[in-house]
Enzyme design. Sequence first.
Site, PDB file in Angstrom:
ATOM      1  CG  ASP A   1       3.272  -6.835   6.673  1.00 58.54           C
ATOM      2  OD1 ASP A   1       3.009  -6.130   5.687  1.00 58.54           O
ATOM      3  OD2 ASP A   1       2.389  -7.374   7.364  1.00 58.54           O
TER       4      ASP A   1
ATOM      5  NE  ARG B   1      -2.482  -4.187  -0.487  1.00 57.67           N
ATOM      6  CZ  ARG B   1      -1.853  -3.666   0.565  1.00 57.67           C
ATOM      7  NH1 ARG B   1      -0.728  -4.209   0.992  1.00 57.67           N
ATOM      8  NH2 ARG B   1      -2.332  -2.616   1.182  1.00 57.67           N
TER       9      ARG B   1
ATOM     10  N   GLY C   1       0.837  -1.212   0.000  1.00 61.01           N
ATOM     11  CA  GLY C   1       0.000   0.000   0.000  1.00 61.01           C
ATOM     12  C   GLY C   1       0.863   1.249   0.000  1.00 61.01           C
TER      13      GLY C   1
ATOM     14  CG  ASP D   1      -1.457  -0.980   8.989  1.00 54.73           C
ATOM     15  OD1 ASP D   1      -2.137   0.042   8.805  1.00 54.73           O
ATOM     16  OD2 ASP D   1      -1.734  -2.085   8.500  1.00 54.73           O
TER      17      ASP D   1
ATOM     18  CG  ASP E   1       1.942  -3.786  10.708  1.00 51.71           C
ATOM     19  OD1 ASP E   1       2.646  -3.225   9.840  1.00 51.71           O
ATOM     20  OD2 ASP E   1       0.949  -4.476  10.437  1.00 51.71           O
TER      21      ASP E   1
ATOM     22  NE  ARG F   1     -26.363   9.151  11.890  1.00 52.08           N
ATOM     23  CZ  ARG F   1     -27.469   8.966  12.602  1.00 52.08           C
ATOM     24  NH1 ARG F   1     -27.504   8.033  13.541  1.00 52.08           N
ATOM     25  NH2 ARG F   1     -28.542   9.704  12.388  1.00 52.08           N
TER      26      ARG F   1
ATOM     27  CB  THR G   1       3.256  -0.017   7.003  1.00 55.10           C
ATOM     28  OG1 THR G   1       1.894  -0.217   7.418  1.00 55.10           O
ATOM     29  CG2 THR G   1       4.144  -0.321   8.191  1.00 55.10           C
TER      30      THR G   1
ATOM     31  CG  HIS H   1      -7.741   3.719   0.741  1.00 50.66           C
ATOM     32  ND1 HIS H   1      -8.868   2.941   0.843  1.00 50.66           N
ATOM     33  CD2 HIS H   1      -6.706   2.861   0.531  1.00 50.66           C
ATOM     34  CE1 HIS H   1      -8.540   1.674   0.677  1.00 50.66           C
ATOM     35  NE2 HIS H   1      -7.233   1.591   0.488  1.00 50.66           N
TER      36      HIS H   1
ATOM     37  N   GLY I   1      -5.407  -0.647  10.301  1.00 54.90           N
ATOM     38  CA  GLY I   1      -4.648  -1.425  11.287  1.00 54.90           C
ATOM     39  C   GLY I   1      -5.210  -2.829  11.327  1.00 54.90           C
ATOM     40  NE  ARG I   2      -3.263  -5.309   6.426  1.00 56.30           N
ATOM     41  CZ  ARG I   2      -2.486  -5.632   5.408  1.00 56.30           C
ATOM     42  NH1 ARG I   2      -2.881  -6.547   4.562  1.00 56.30           N
ATOM     43  NH2 ARG I   2      -1.310  -5.063   5.231  1.00 56.30           N
TER      44      ARG I   2
HETATM   45  O1  F6P Z   1      -1.097  -2.352   4.889  1.00 56.88           O
HETATM   46  C1  F6P Z   1      -1.494  -1.064   5.017  1.00 56.88           C
HETATM   47  C2  F6P Z   1      -2.969  -0.910   4.857  1.00 56.88           C
HETATM   48  O2  F6P Z   1      -3.177   0.483   4.784  1.00 56.88           O
HETATM   49  C3  F6P Z   1      -3.821  -1.582   5.934  1.00 56.88           C
HETATM   50  O3  F6P Z   1      -3.967  -0.850   7.098  1.00 56.88           O
HETATM   51  C4  F6P Z   1      -5.131  -1.805   5.215  1.00 56.88           C
HETATM   52  O4  F6P Z   1      -5.831  -2.883   5.780  1.00 56.88           O
HETATM   53  C5  F6P Z   1      -4.694  -2.114   3.838  1.00 56.88           C
HETATM   54  O5  F6P Z   1      -3.456  -1.474   3.647  1.00 56.88           O
HETATM   55  C6  F6P Z   1      -5.659  -1.690   2.759  1.00 56.88           C
HETATM   56  O6  F6P Z   1      -5.192  -2.155   1.543  1.00 56.88           O
HETATM   57  P1  F6P Z   1      -5.717  -1.708   0.129  1.00 56.88           P
HETATM   58  O7  F6P Z   1      -5.242  -0.315  -0.137  1.00 56.88           O
HETATM   59  O8  F6P Z   1      -5.111  -2.688  -0.793  1.00 56.88           O
HETATM   60  O9  F6P Z   1      -7.206  -1.759   0.177  1.00 56.88           O
END
Ligand code: F6P
Length: 341
Positions: A103, A72, A10, A127, A129, A266, A125, A272, A170-171
């Site tokens: 990662d 990806r 991403g 995230d 992570d 709500r 990232t 994004h 944040g997966r």
């Molecule tokens: O890995 C970073 C990330 O922003 C995650 O937090 C999120 O789940 C994912 O990418 C979203 O991916 P995409 O842009 O492919 O929908």
Amino acid sequence: MRVGLLTGGGDVPGLNAAIRAVVKVGEGRHGWSIVGFRNGWQGLAEGNIMPLGRQNIRNVLSVGGTMLGTARFHPRVSDGSMEDVHATIEAERLDALIVIGGDGTLHAANKVAETGVKIVGIPKTIDNDVWGTERSIGFDTAVTIATDAVDRIHTTAESHNRVMLVEVMGRHAGWLAATAGIAGGAEVILTPERPFDIDQVVRQLKHRHRAHASFSIIVVAEGAEPAKGTSMSYQTELGQFGEIIAGSVSERLRVEIAERTGFDARVTVLGHTQRGGSPTAADRILATRFGVAAVQALREGHTGVMTALQAGEIRLLPLAEVAGKVQYVPDALLDVATILA
Ligand code: F6P
């Protein structure tokens, strides 16, 4: 020296700052040729080249996204793409690669390094992570965006006496939820590290609304899940590539909270927006430091390593040590995220 450069996974704000640093120091200082590849590992497998000289990196420092494009895609022995990567490296007479990614991309970098290719990785990232580095490129900008969003939601939450759920990315790790939640003053912060008990969340909201407020903000990471054995059962919804379906956990929580409390609730999914726009000064500086350090690492003959921020300094960590691990939010920070509730 001829060095290939790619960005994978991403996108994040700050990638162009890292690209710029590699080109400015690699070409400008050491006279190297930097060969850009479009769309991550896929571009390397396909030989999709983009010229990367000093003239190409003017005015990119403050621009979000990645001028190289990203995808990806991971090279594998099984589908022949690892062989394609080697063919491109040979055809382009590359001496080494600098790979900027999260990662997945760094895991792939480790696999490619194991086949004898000289590689230095740079972590990015939102995230945050990637294991072994206190910060990855893009995280600071994403926290800033998410905090601003929580601030904005505060005023409308208060005006309407609502419970507002703000879902952040944040997966596997809840860095964005914990930090934007603390910075934005959220009442409840839900992270993947600490599965939640819906009854406790409901108790907390009811108490607050009875005792001192008529509105609440919940910041929830997209990968948050209820604890096993509690009264809400939910499993993270995944798309065809294993990605989290944005909005699913927060929408489910909205229904549960509205039904169990009677409060108007709500959902806002930041999605994004957290990855878009101009990088903060902190991300530009980190990306520049990582870019300079990656070039330096290659000059010193390092390979199979990643640049990392540790105690304010840039260090090199073996990719093999980083690959496949997740950097979770430490307990002490998670405690701060919950203690103010
Ligand atoms: O890995 C970073 C990330 O922003 C995650 O937090 C999120 O789940 C994912 O990418 C979203 O991916 P995409 O842009 O492919 O929908």
